[in-house]
Design a protein around this motif. Structure first.
Motif, PDB file in Angstrom:
ATOM      1  N   HIS A 203     -10.759   2.060   2.079  1.00 47.69           N
ATOM      2  CA  HIS A 203     -10.950   2.729   0.791  1.00 47.69           C
ATOM      3  C   HIS A 203      -9.674   2.756  -0.066  1.00 47.69           C
ATOM      4  O   HIS A 203      -8.559   2.780   0.466  1.00 47.69           O
ATOM      5  CB  HIS A 203     -11.427   4.177   0.959  1.00 47.69           C
ATOM      6  N   PRO A 204      -9.849   2.786  -1.386  1.00 43.73           N
ATOM      7  CA  PRO A 204      -8.746   3.216  -2.247  1.00 43.73           C
ATOM      8  C   PRO A 204      -8.339   4.625  -1.795  1.00 43.73           C
ATOM      9  O   PRO A 204      -9.179   5.519  -1.715  1.00 43.73           O
ATOM     10  CB  PRO A 204      -9.374   3.220  -3.643  1.00 43.73           C
ATOM     11  N   SER A 205      -7.049   4.797  -1.457  1.00 41.49           N
ATOM     12  CA  SER A 205      -6.620   5.960  -0.667  1.00 41.49           C
ATOM     13  C   SER A 205      -6.239   7.173  -1.507  1.00 41.49           C
ATOM     14  O   SER A 205      -5.173   7.761  -1.324  1.00 41.49           O
ATOM     15  CB  SER A 205      -5.437   5.560   0.224  1.00 41.49           C
ATOM     16  N   PHE A 206      -7.109   7.558  -2.447  1.00 42.16           N
ATOM     17  CA  PHE A 206      -6.837   8.736  -3.266  1.00 42.16           C
ATOM     18  C   PHE A 206      -6.610   9.967  -2.377  1.00 42.16           C
ATOM     19  O   PHE A 206      -7.395  10.219  -1.471  1.00 42.16           O
ATOM     20  CB  PHE A 206      -8.015   8.991  -4.206  1.00 42.16           C
ATOM     21  N   PRO A 207      -5.538  10.742  -2.594  1.00 39.91           N
ATOM     22  CA  PRO A 207      -4.514  10.623  -3.646  1.00 39.91           C
ATOM     23  C   PRO A 207      -3.252   9.894  -3.195  1.00 39.91           C
ATOM     24  O   PRO A 207      -2.190  10.114  -3.760  1.00 39.91           O
ATOM     25  CB  PRO A 207      -4.207  12.098  -3.932  1.00 39.91           C
ATOM     26  N   TRP A 208      -3.388   9.036  -2.187  1.00 41.24           N
ATOM     27  CA  TRP A 208      -2.216   8.365  -1.607  1.00 41.24           C
ATOM     28  C   TRP A 208      -2.281   6.851  -1.801  1.00 41.24           C
ATOM     29  O   TRP A 208      -1.950   6.078  -0.898  1.00 41.24           O
ATOM     30  CB  TRP A 208      -2.122   8.684  -0.115  1.00 41.24           C
ATOM     31  N   GLN A 209      -2.696   6.405  -2.989  1.00 39.89           N
ATOM     32  CA  GLN A 209      -2.827   4.973  -3.217  1.00 39.89           C
ATOM     33  C   GLN A 209      -1.511   4.232  -3.054  1.00 39.89           C
ATOM     34  O   GLN A 209      -1.445   3.170  -2.437  1.00 39.89           O
ATOM     35  CB  GLN A 209      -3.400   4.698  -4.602  1.00 39.89           C
ATOM     36  N   ASP A 210      -0.438   4.777  -3.608  1.00 40.81           N
ATOM     37  CA  ASP A 210       0.852   4.098  -3.515  1.00 40.81           C
ATOM     38  C   ASP A 210       1.327   4.001  -2.074  1.00 40.81           C
ATOM     39  O   ASP A 210       1.952   3.010  -1.676  1.00 40.81           O
ATOM     40  CB  ASP A 210       1.901   4.817  -4.373  1.00 40.81           C
ATOM     41  N   GLU A 211       1.053   5.016  -1.278  1.00 36.95           N
ATOM     42  CA  GLU A 211       1.425   4.966   0.134  1.00 36.95           C
ATOM     43  C   GLU A 211       0.697   3.825   0.842  1.00 36.95           C
ATOM     44  O   GLU A 211       1.302   3.082   1.629  1.00 36.95           O
ATOM     45  CB  GLU A 211       1.105   6.303   0.818  1.00 36.95           C
ATOM     46  N   ALA A 212      -0.585   3.659   0.563  1.00 38.51           N
ATOM     47  CA  ALA A 212      -1.353   2.579   1.186  1.00 38.51           C
ATOM     48  C   ALA A 212      -0.808   1.216   0.791  1.00 38.51           C
ATOM     49  O   ALA A 212      -0.652   0.312   1.631  1.00 38.51           O
ATOM     50  CB  ALA A 212      -2.832   2.694   0.807  1.00 38.51           C
ATOM     51  N   LEU A 213      -0.503   1.038  -0.483  1.00 36.78           N
ATOM     52  CA  LEU A 213       0.054  -0.232  -0.946  1.00 36.78           C
ATOM     53  C   LEU A 213       1.402  -0.503  -0.293  1.00 36.78           C
ATOM     54  O   LEU A 213       1.711  -1.644   0.070  1.00 36.78           O
ATOM     55  CB  LEU A 213       0.190  -0.210  -2.465  1.00 36.78           C
ATOM     56  N   SER A 214       2.190   0.541  -0.125  1.00 37.31           N
ATOM     57  CA  SER A 214       3.495   0.387   0.511  1.00 37.31           C
ATOM     58  C   SER A 214       3.348  -0.065   1.958  1.00 37.31           C
ATOM     59  O   SER A 214       4.034  -0.995   2.406  1.00 37.31           O
ATOM     60  CB  SER A 214       4.261   1.718   0.448  1.00 37.31           C
ATOM     61  N   VAL A 215       2.455   0.579   2.704  1.00 38.82           N
ATOM     62  CA  VAL A 215       2.263   0.216   4.108  1.00 38.82           C
ATOM     63  C   VAL A 215       1.759  -1.224   4.225  1.00 38.82           C
ATOM     64  O   VAL A 215       2.242  -2.007   5.054  1.00 38.82           O
ATOM     65  CB  VAL A 215       1.280   1.189   4.788  1.00 38.82           C
ATOM     66  N   ALA A 216       0.799  -1.598   3.381  1.00 45.74           N
ATOM     67  CA  ALA A 216       0.219  -2.940   3.458  1.00 45.74           C
ATOM     68  C   ALA A 216       1.207  -4.029   3.066  1.00 45.74           C
ATOM     69  O   ALA A 216       1.147  -5.150   3.594  1.00 45.74           O
ATOM     70  CB  ALA A 216      -1.035  -3.020   2.588  1.00 45.74           C
ATOM     71  N   THR A 217       2.105  -3.735   2.148  1.00 46.54           N
ATOM     72  CA  THR A 217       3.104  -4.746   1.784  1.00 46.54           C
ATOM     73  C   THR A 217       4.217  -4.834   2.823  1.00 46.54           C
ATOM     74  O   THR A 217       4.822  -5.896   2.994  1.00 46.54           O
ATOM     75  CB  THR A 217       3.727  -4.446   0.412  1.00 46.54           C
ATOM     76  N   HIS A 218       4.470  -3.743   3.535  1.00 49.50           N
ATOM     77  CA  HIS A 218       5.581  -3.710   4.500  1.00 49.50           C
ATOM     78  C   HIS A 218       5.193  -4.209   5.884  1.00 49.50           C
ATOM     79  O   HIS A 218       5.995  -4.841   6.571  1.00 49.50           O
ATOM     80  CB  HIS A 218       6.131  -2.281   4.600  1.00 49.50           C
ATOM     81  N   LYS A 219       3.960  -3.923   6.315  1.00 49.67           N
ATOM     82  CA  LYS A 219       3.535  -4.273   7.666  1.00 49.67           C
ATOM     83  C   LYS A 219       2.617  -5.504   7.603  1.00 49.67           C
ATOM     84  O   LYS A 219       1.556  -5.479   6.964  1.00 49.67           O
ATOM     85  CB  LYS A 219       2.794  -3.098   8.315  1.00 49.67           C
TER      86      LYS A 219
END
Length: 294
Positions: A203-219
Motif C-alpha cells: 500500500h501507499p504507506s500513509f502517513p509514512w510514504q516518504d519512509e517507505a520510499l526511503s526503505v525501498a530505495t536503500h534496501k
C-alpha cells in the motif's frame, strides 16, 4: 510459469484477499467488522469470494493474482477462515491464475514456524502476508524472526501491510487496532537483518510514504505494492519515484475485493506514468520477483 504465457496476461495483482471458504462460512472475518470496512472503502457490504470464485474472476480478466488470508488469532481469538491450507490447495488447482501466499500470526511462536515450514514444503506457498496492526506486533520484534528465517531460507517473499488500515476503521476505538505497528521503518530493520529475503511493503504507506520510499530505495530487495488506494489519490512523490528510481520495484496490487482491478487500472491510466514504466508496474516487476520471467 504455468497457465497462460506471460505475454498474454494483462496484469499480475500481487494483493488479493480471500474472505470465504468453499464451505460458505460467511462470518465476520477476524472480528474486524466487515460492514465497517465496506463503509470505509465506500463499497457498502463487503463482497466475499472463495478461491474458486477468485480464480474465475481473474481468469475472465486474463490476470494472475497473489491470494491470502490474514492470521490474527492472537488478537481476534479466531482462526483464519479459510485456512492457509485450503487456500494453497485450491490455488494449486487454479495455478494458471492464482499464486498462494500464507499468513502466520507471529504470536504462534514455534508452532507457527512449524506450520510455515509445512505450508512451504507440503503445500507450495510462495510467500507470507503479515499485518502488523491486525496482528499487534512490530515487524522488527525478535520474536517474529524465526518465521523470517524460514521464509529467507526457502527464498520466498514477506509481504507487510504498511500505513493506515481499513481493519477496524469506524468502529469504537478503531476496533482496538493500533496504527503504530505499520510504520515501514520497522521493516527496514527486517530488510537489514534478512538481506536475502524479498520484501513487499503493501500500500501507499500513509502517513509514512516518504519512509517507505526511503526503505525501498536503500534496501535492494524491498518492493512497494500500490494496492488499497485508487491511483488518483497517490501522493506526488510516489508517482515521481515510480517513474524513476523505483520503476523496477513498484508492483500493481488492488487489495481486492475492497478495490477492483478495473477501478485501479482505470485510474492508473490517468497518472503521468511513462509508457515504458506502465508494463513494468502492471506485470513485469511482479513476474521477475515471482520468477515467472526466467
Amino acid at each position: 510459469m504455468s497457465g497462460p504465457a506471460l505475454a498474454d496476461l494483462v496484469a499480475i495483482d500481487v494483493h488479493a484477499h480471500v474472505h470465504r471458504g468453499v464451505a460458505g462460512d460467511d462470518r465476520e472475518g477476524h472480528g474486524t467488522g466487515a460492514e465497517a470496512m465496506g463503509e470505509y472503502f465506500g463499497i457498502g457490504t463487503m463482497p466475499r469470494y472463495s478461491i474458486p470464485e477468485l480464480a474465475a474472476y481473474y481468469r475472465e480478466r486474463s490476470m494472475m493474482a497473489v491470494v491470502f488470508t490474514v492470521d490474527s488469532a492472537s488478537q481476534s481469538g479466531a482462526e483464519p477462515e479459510p485456512s492457509n491450507e485450503e487456500i494453497a490447495r485450491l490455488a494449486a488447482e487454479n495455478s494458471d491464475v492464482l499464486i498462494p501466499f500464507a499468513s502466520i500470526d507471529p504470536a504462534r511462536g514455534r508452532a507457527g514456524v512449524e506450520q510455515a515450514t509445512r505450508l512451504i514444503t507440503e503445500f507450495g506457498v510462495r510467500g507470507f502476508k503479515f499485518h502488523p496492526s491486525a496482528q499487534g506486533f512490530y515487524p522488527n520484534d525478535r520474536t517474529a524472526y524465526p518465521l523470517f528465517e524460514v521464509i529467507e531460507e526457502h527464498g520466498l517473499i514477506a509481504l507487510f501491510h504498511t500505513g493506515q488500515t481499513g481493519v477496524g476503521a469506524g468502529r469504537r476505538g478503531g476496533g482496538g487496532i493500533r496504527l503504530k505497528y505499520a510504520n515501514p521503518l520497522f521493516v527496514d530493520d527486517v530488510a537489514a537483518d534478512f538481506p536475502d529475503m524479498d520484501i513487499i511493503l503493501a500500500h501507499p504507506s500513509f502517513p509514512w510514504q516518504d519512509e517507505a520510499l526511503s526503505v525501498a530505495t536503500h534496501k535492494p530487495r524491498v518492493y512497494i505494492d500500490l494496492s488499497g488506494w485508487s491511483p488518483k489519490y497517490f501522493p506526488p512523490q510516489l508517482v515521481q519515484y515510480a517513474n524513476s528510481l523505483l520503476k523496477h520495484k513498484m508492483l500493481f496490487g488492488s487489495d481486492f475485493p475492497v478495490l477492483t482491478p478495473e477501478r485501479w487500472m482505470r485510474d492508473f491510466e490517468q497518472l503521468p506514468i511513462k509508457d515504458e514504466v506502465r508494463p513494468l508496474i502492471l506485470k513485469g516487476n511482479a513476474a521477475r520477483l515471482l520468477g515467472f520471467d526466467a
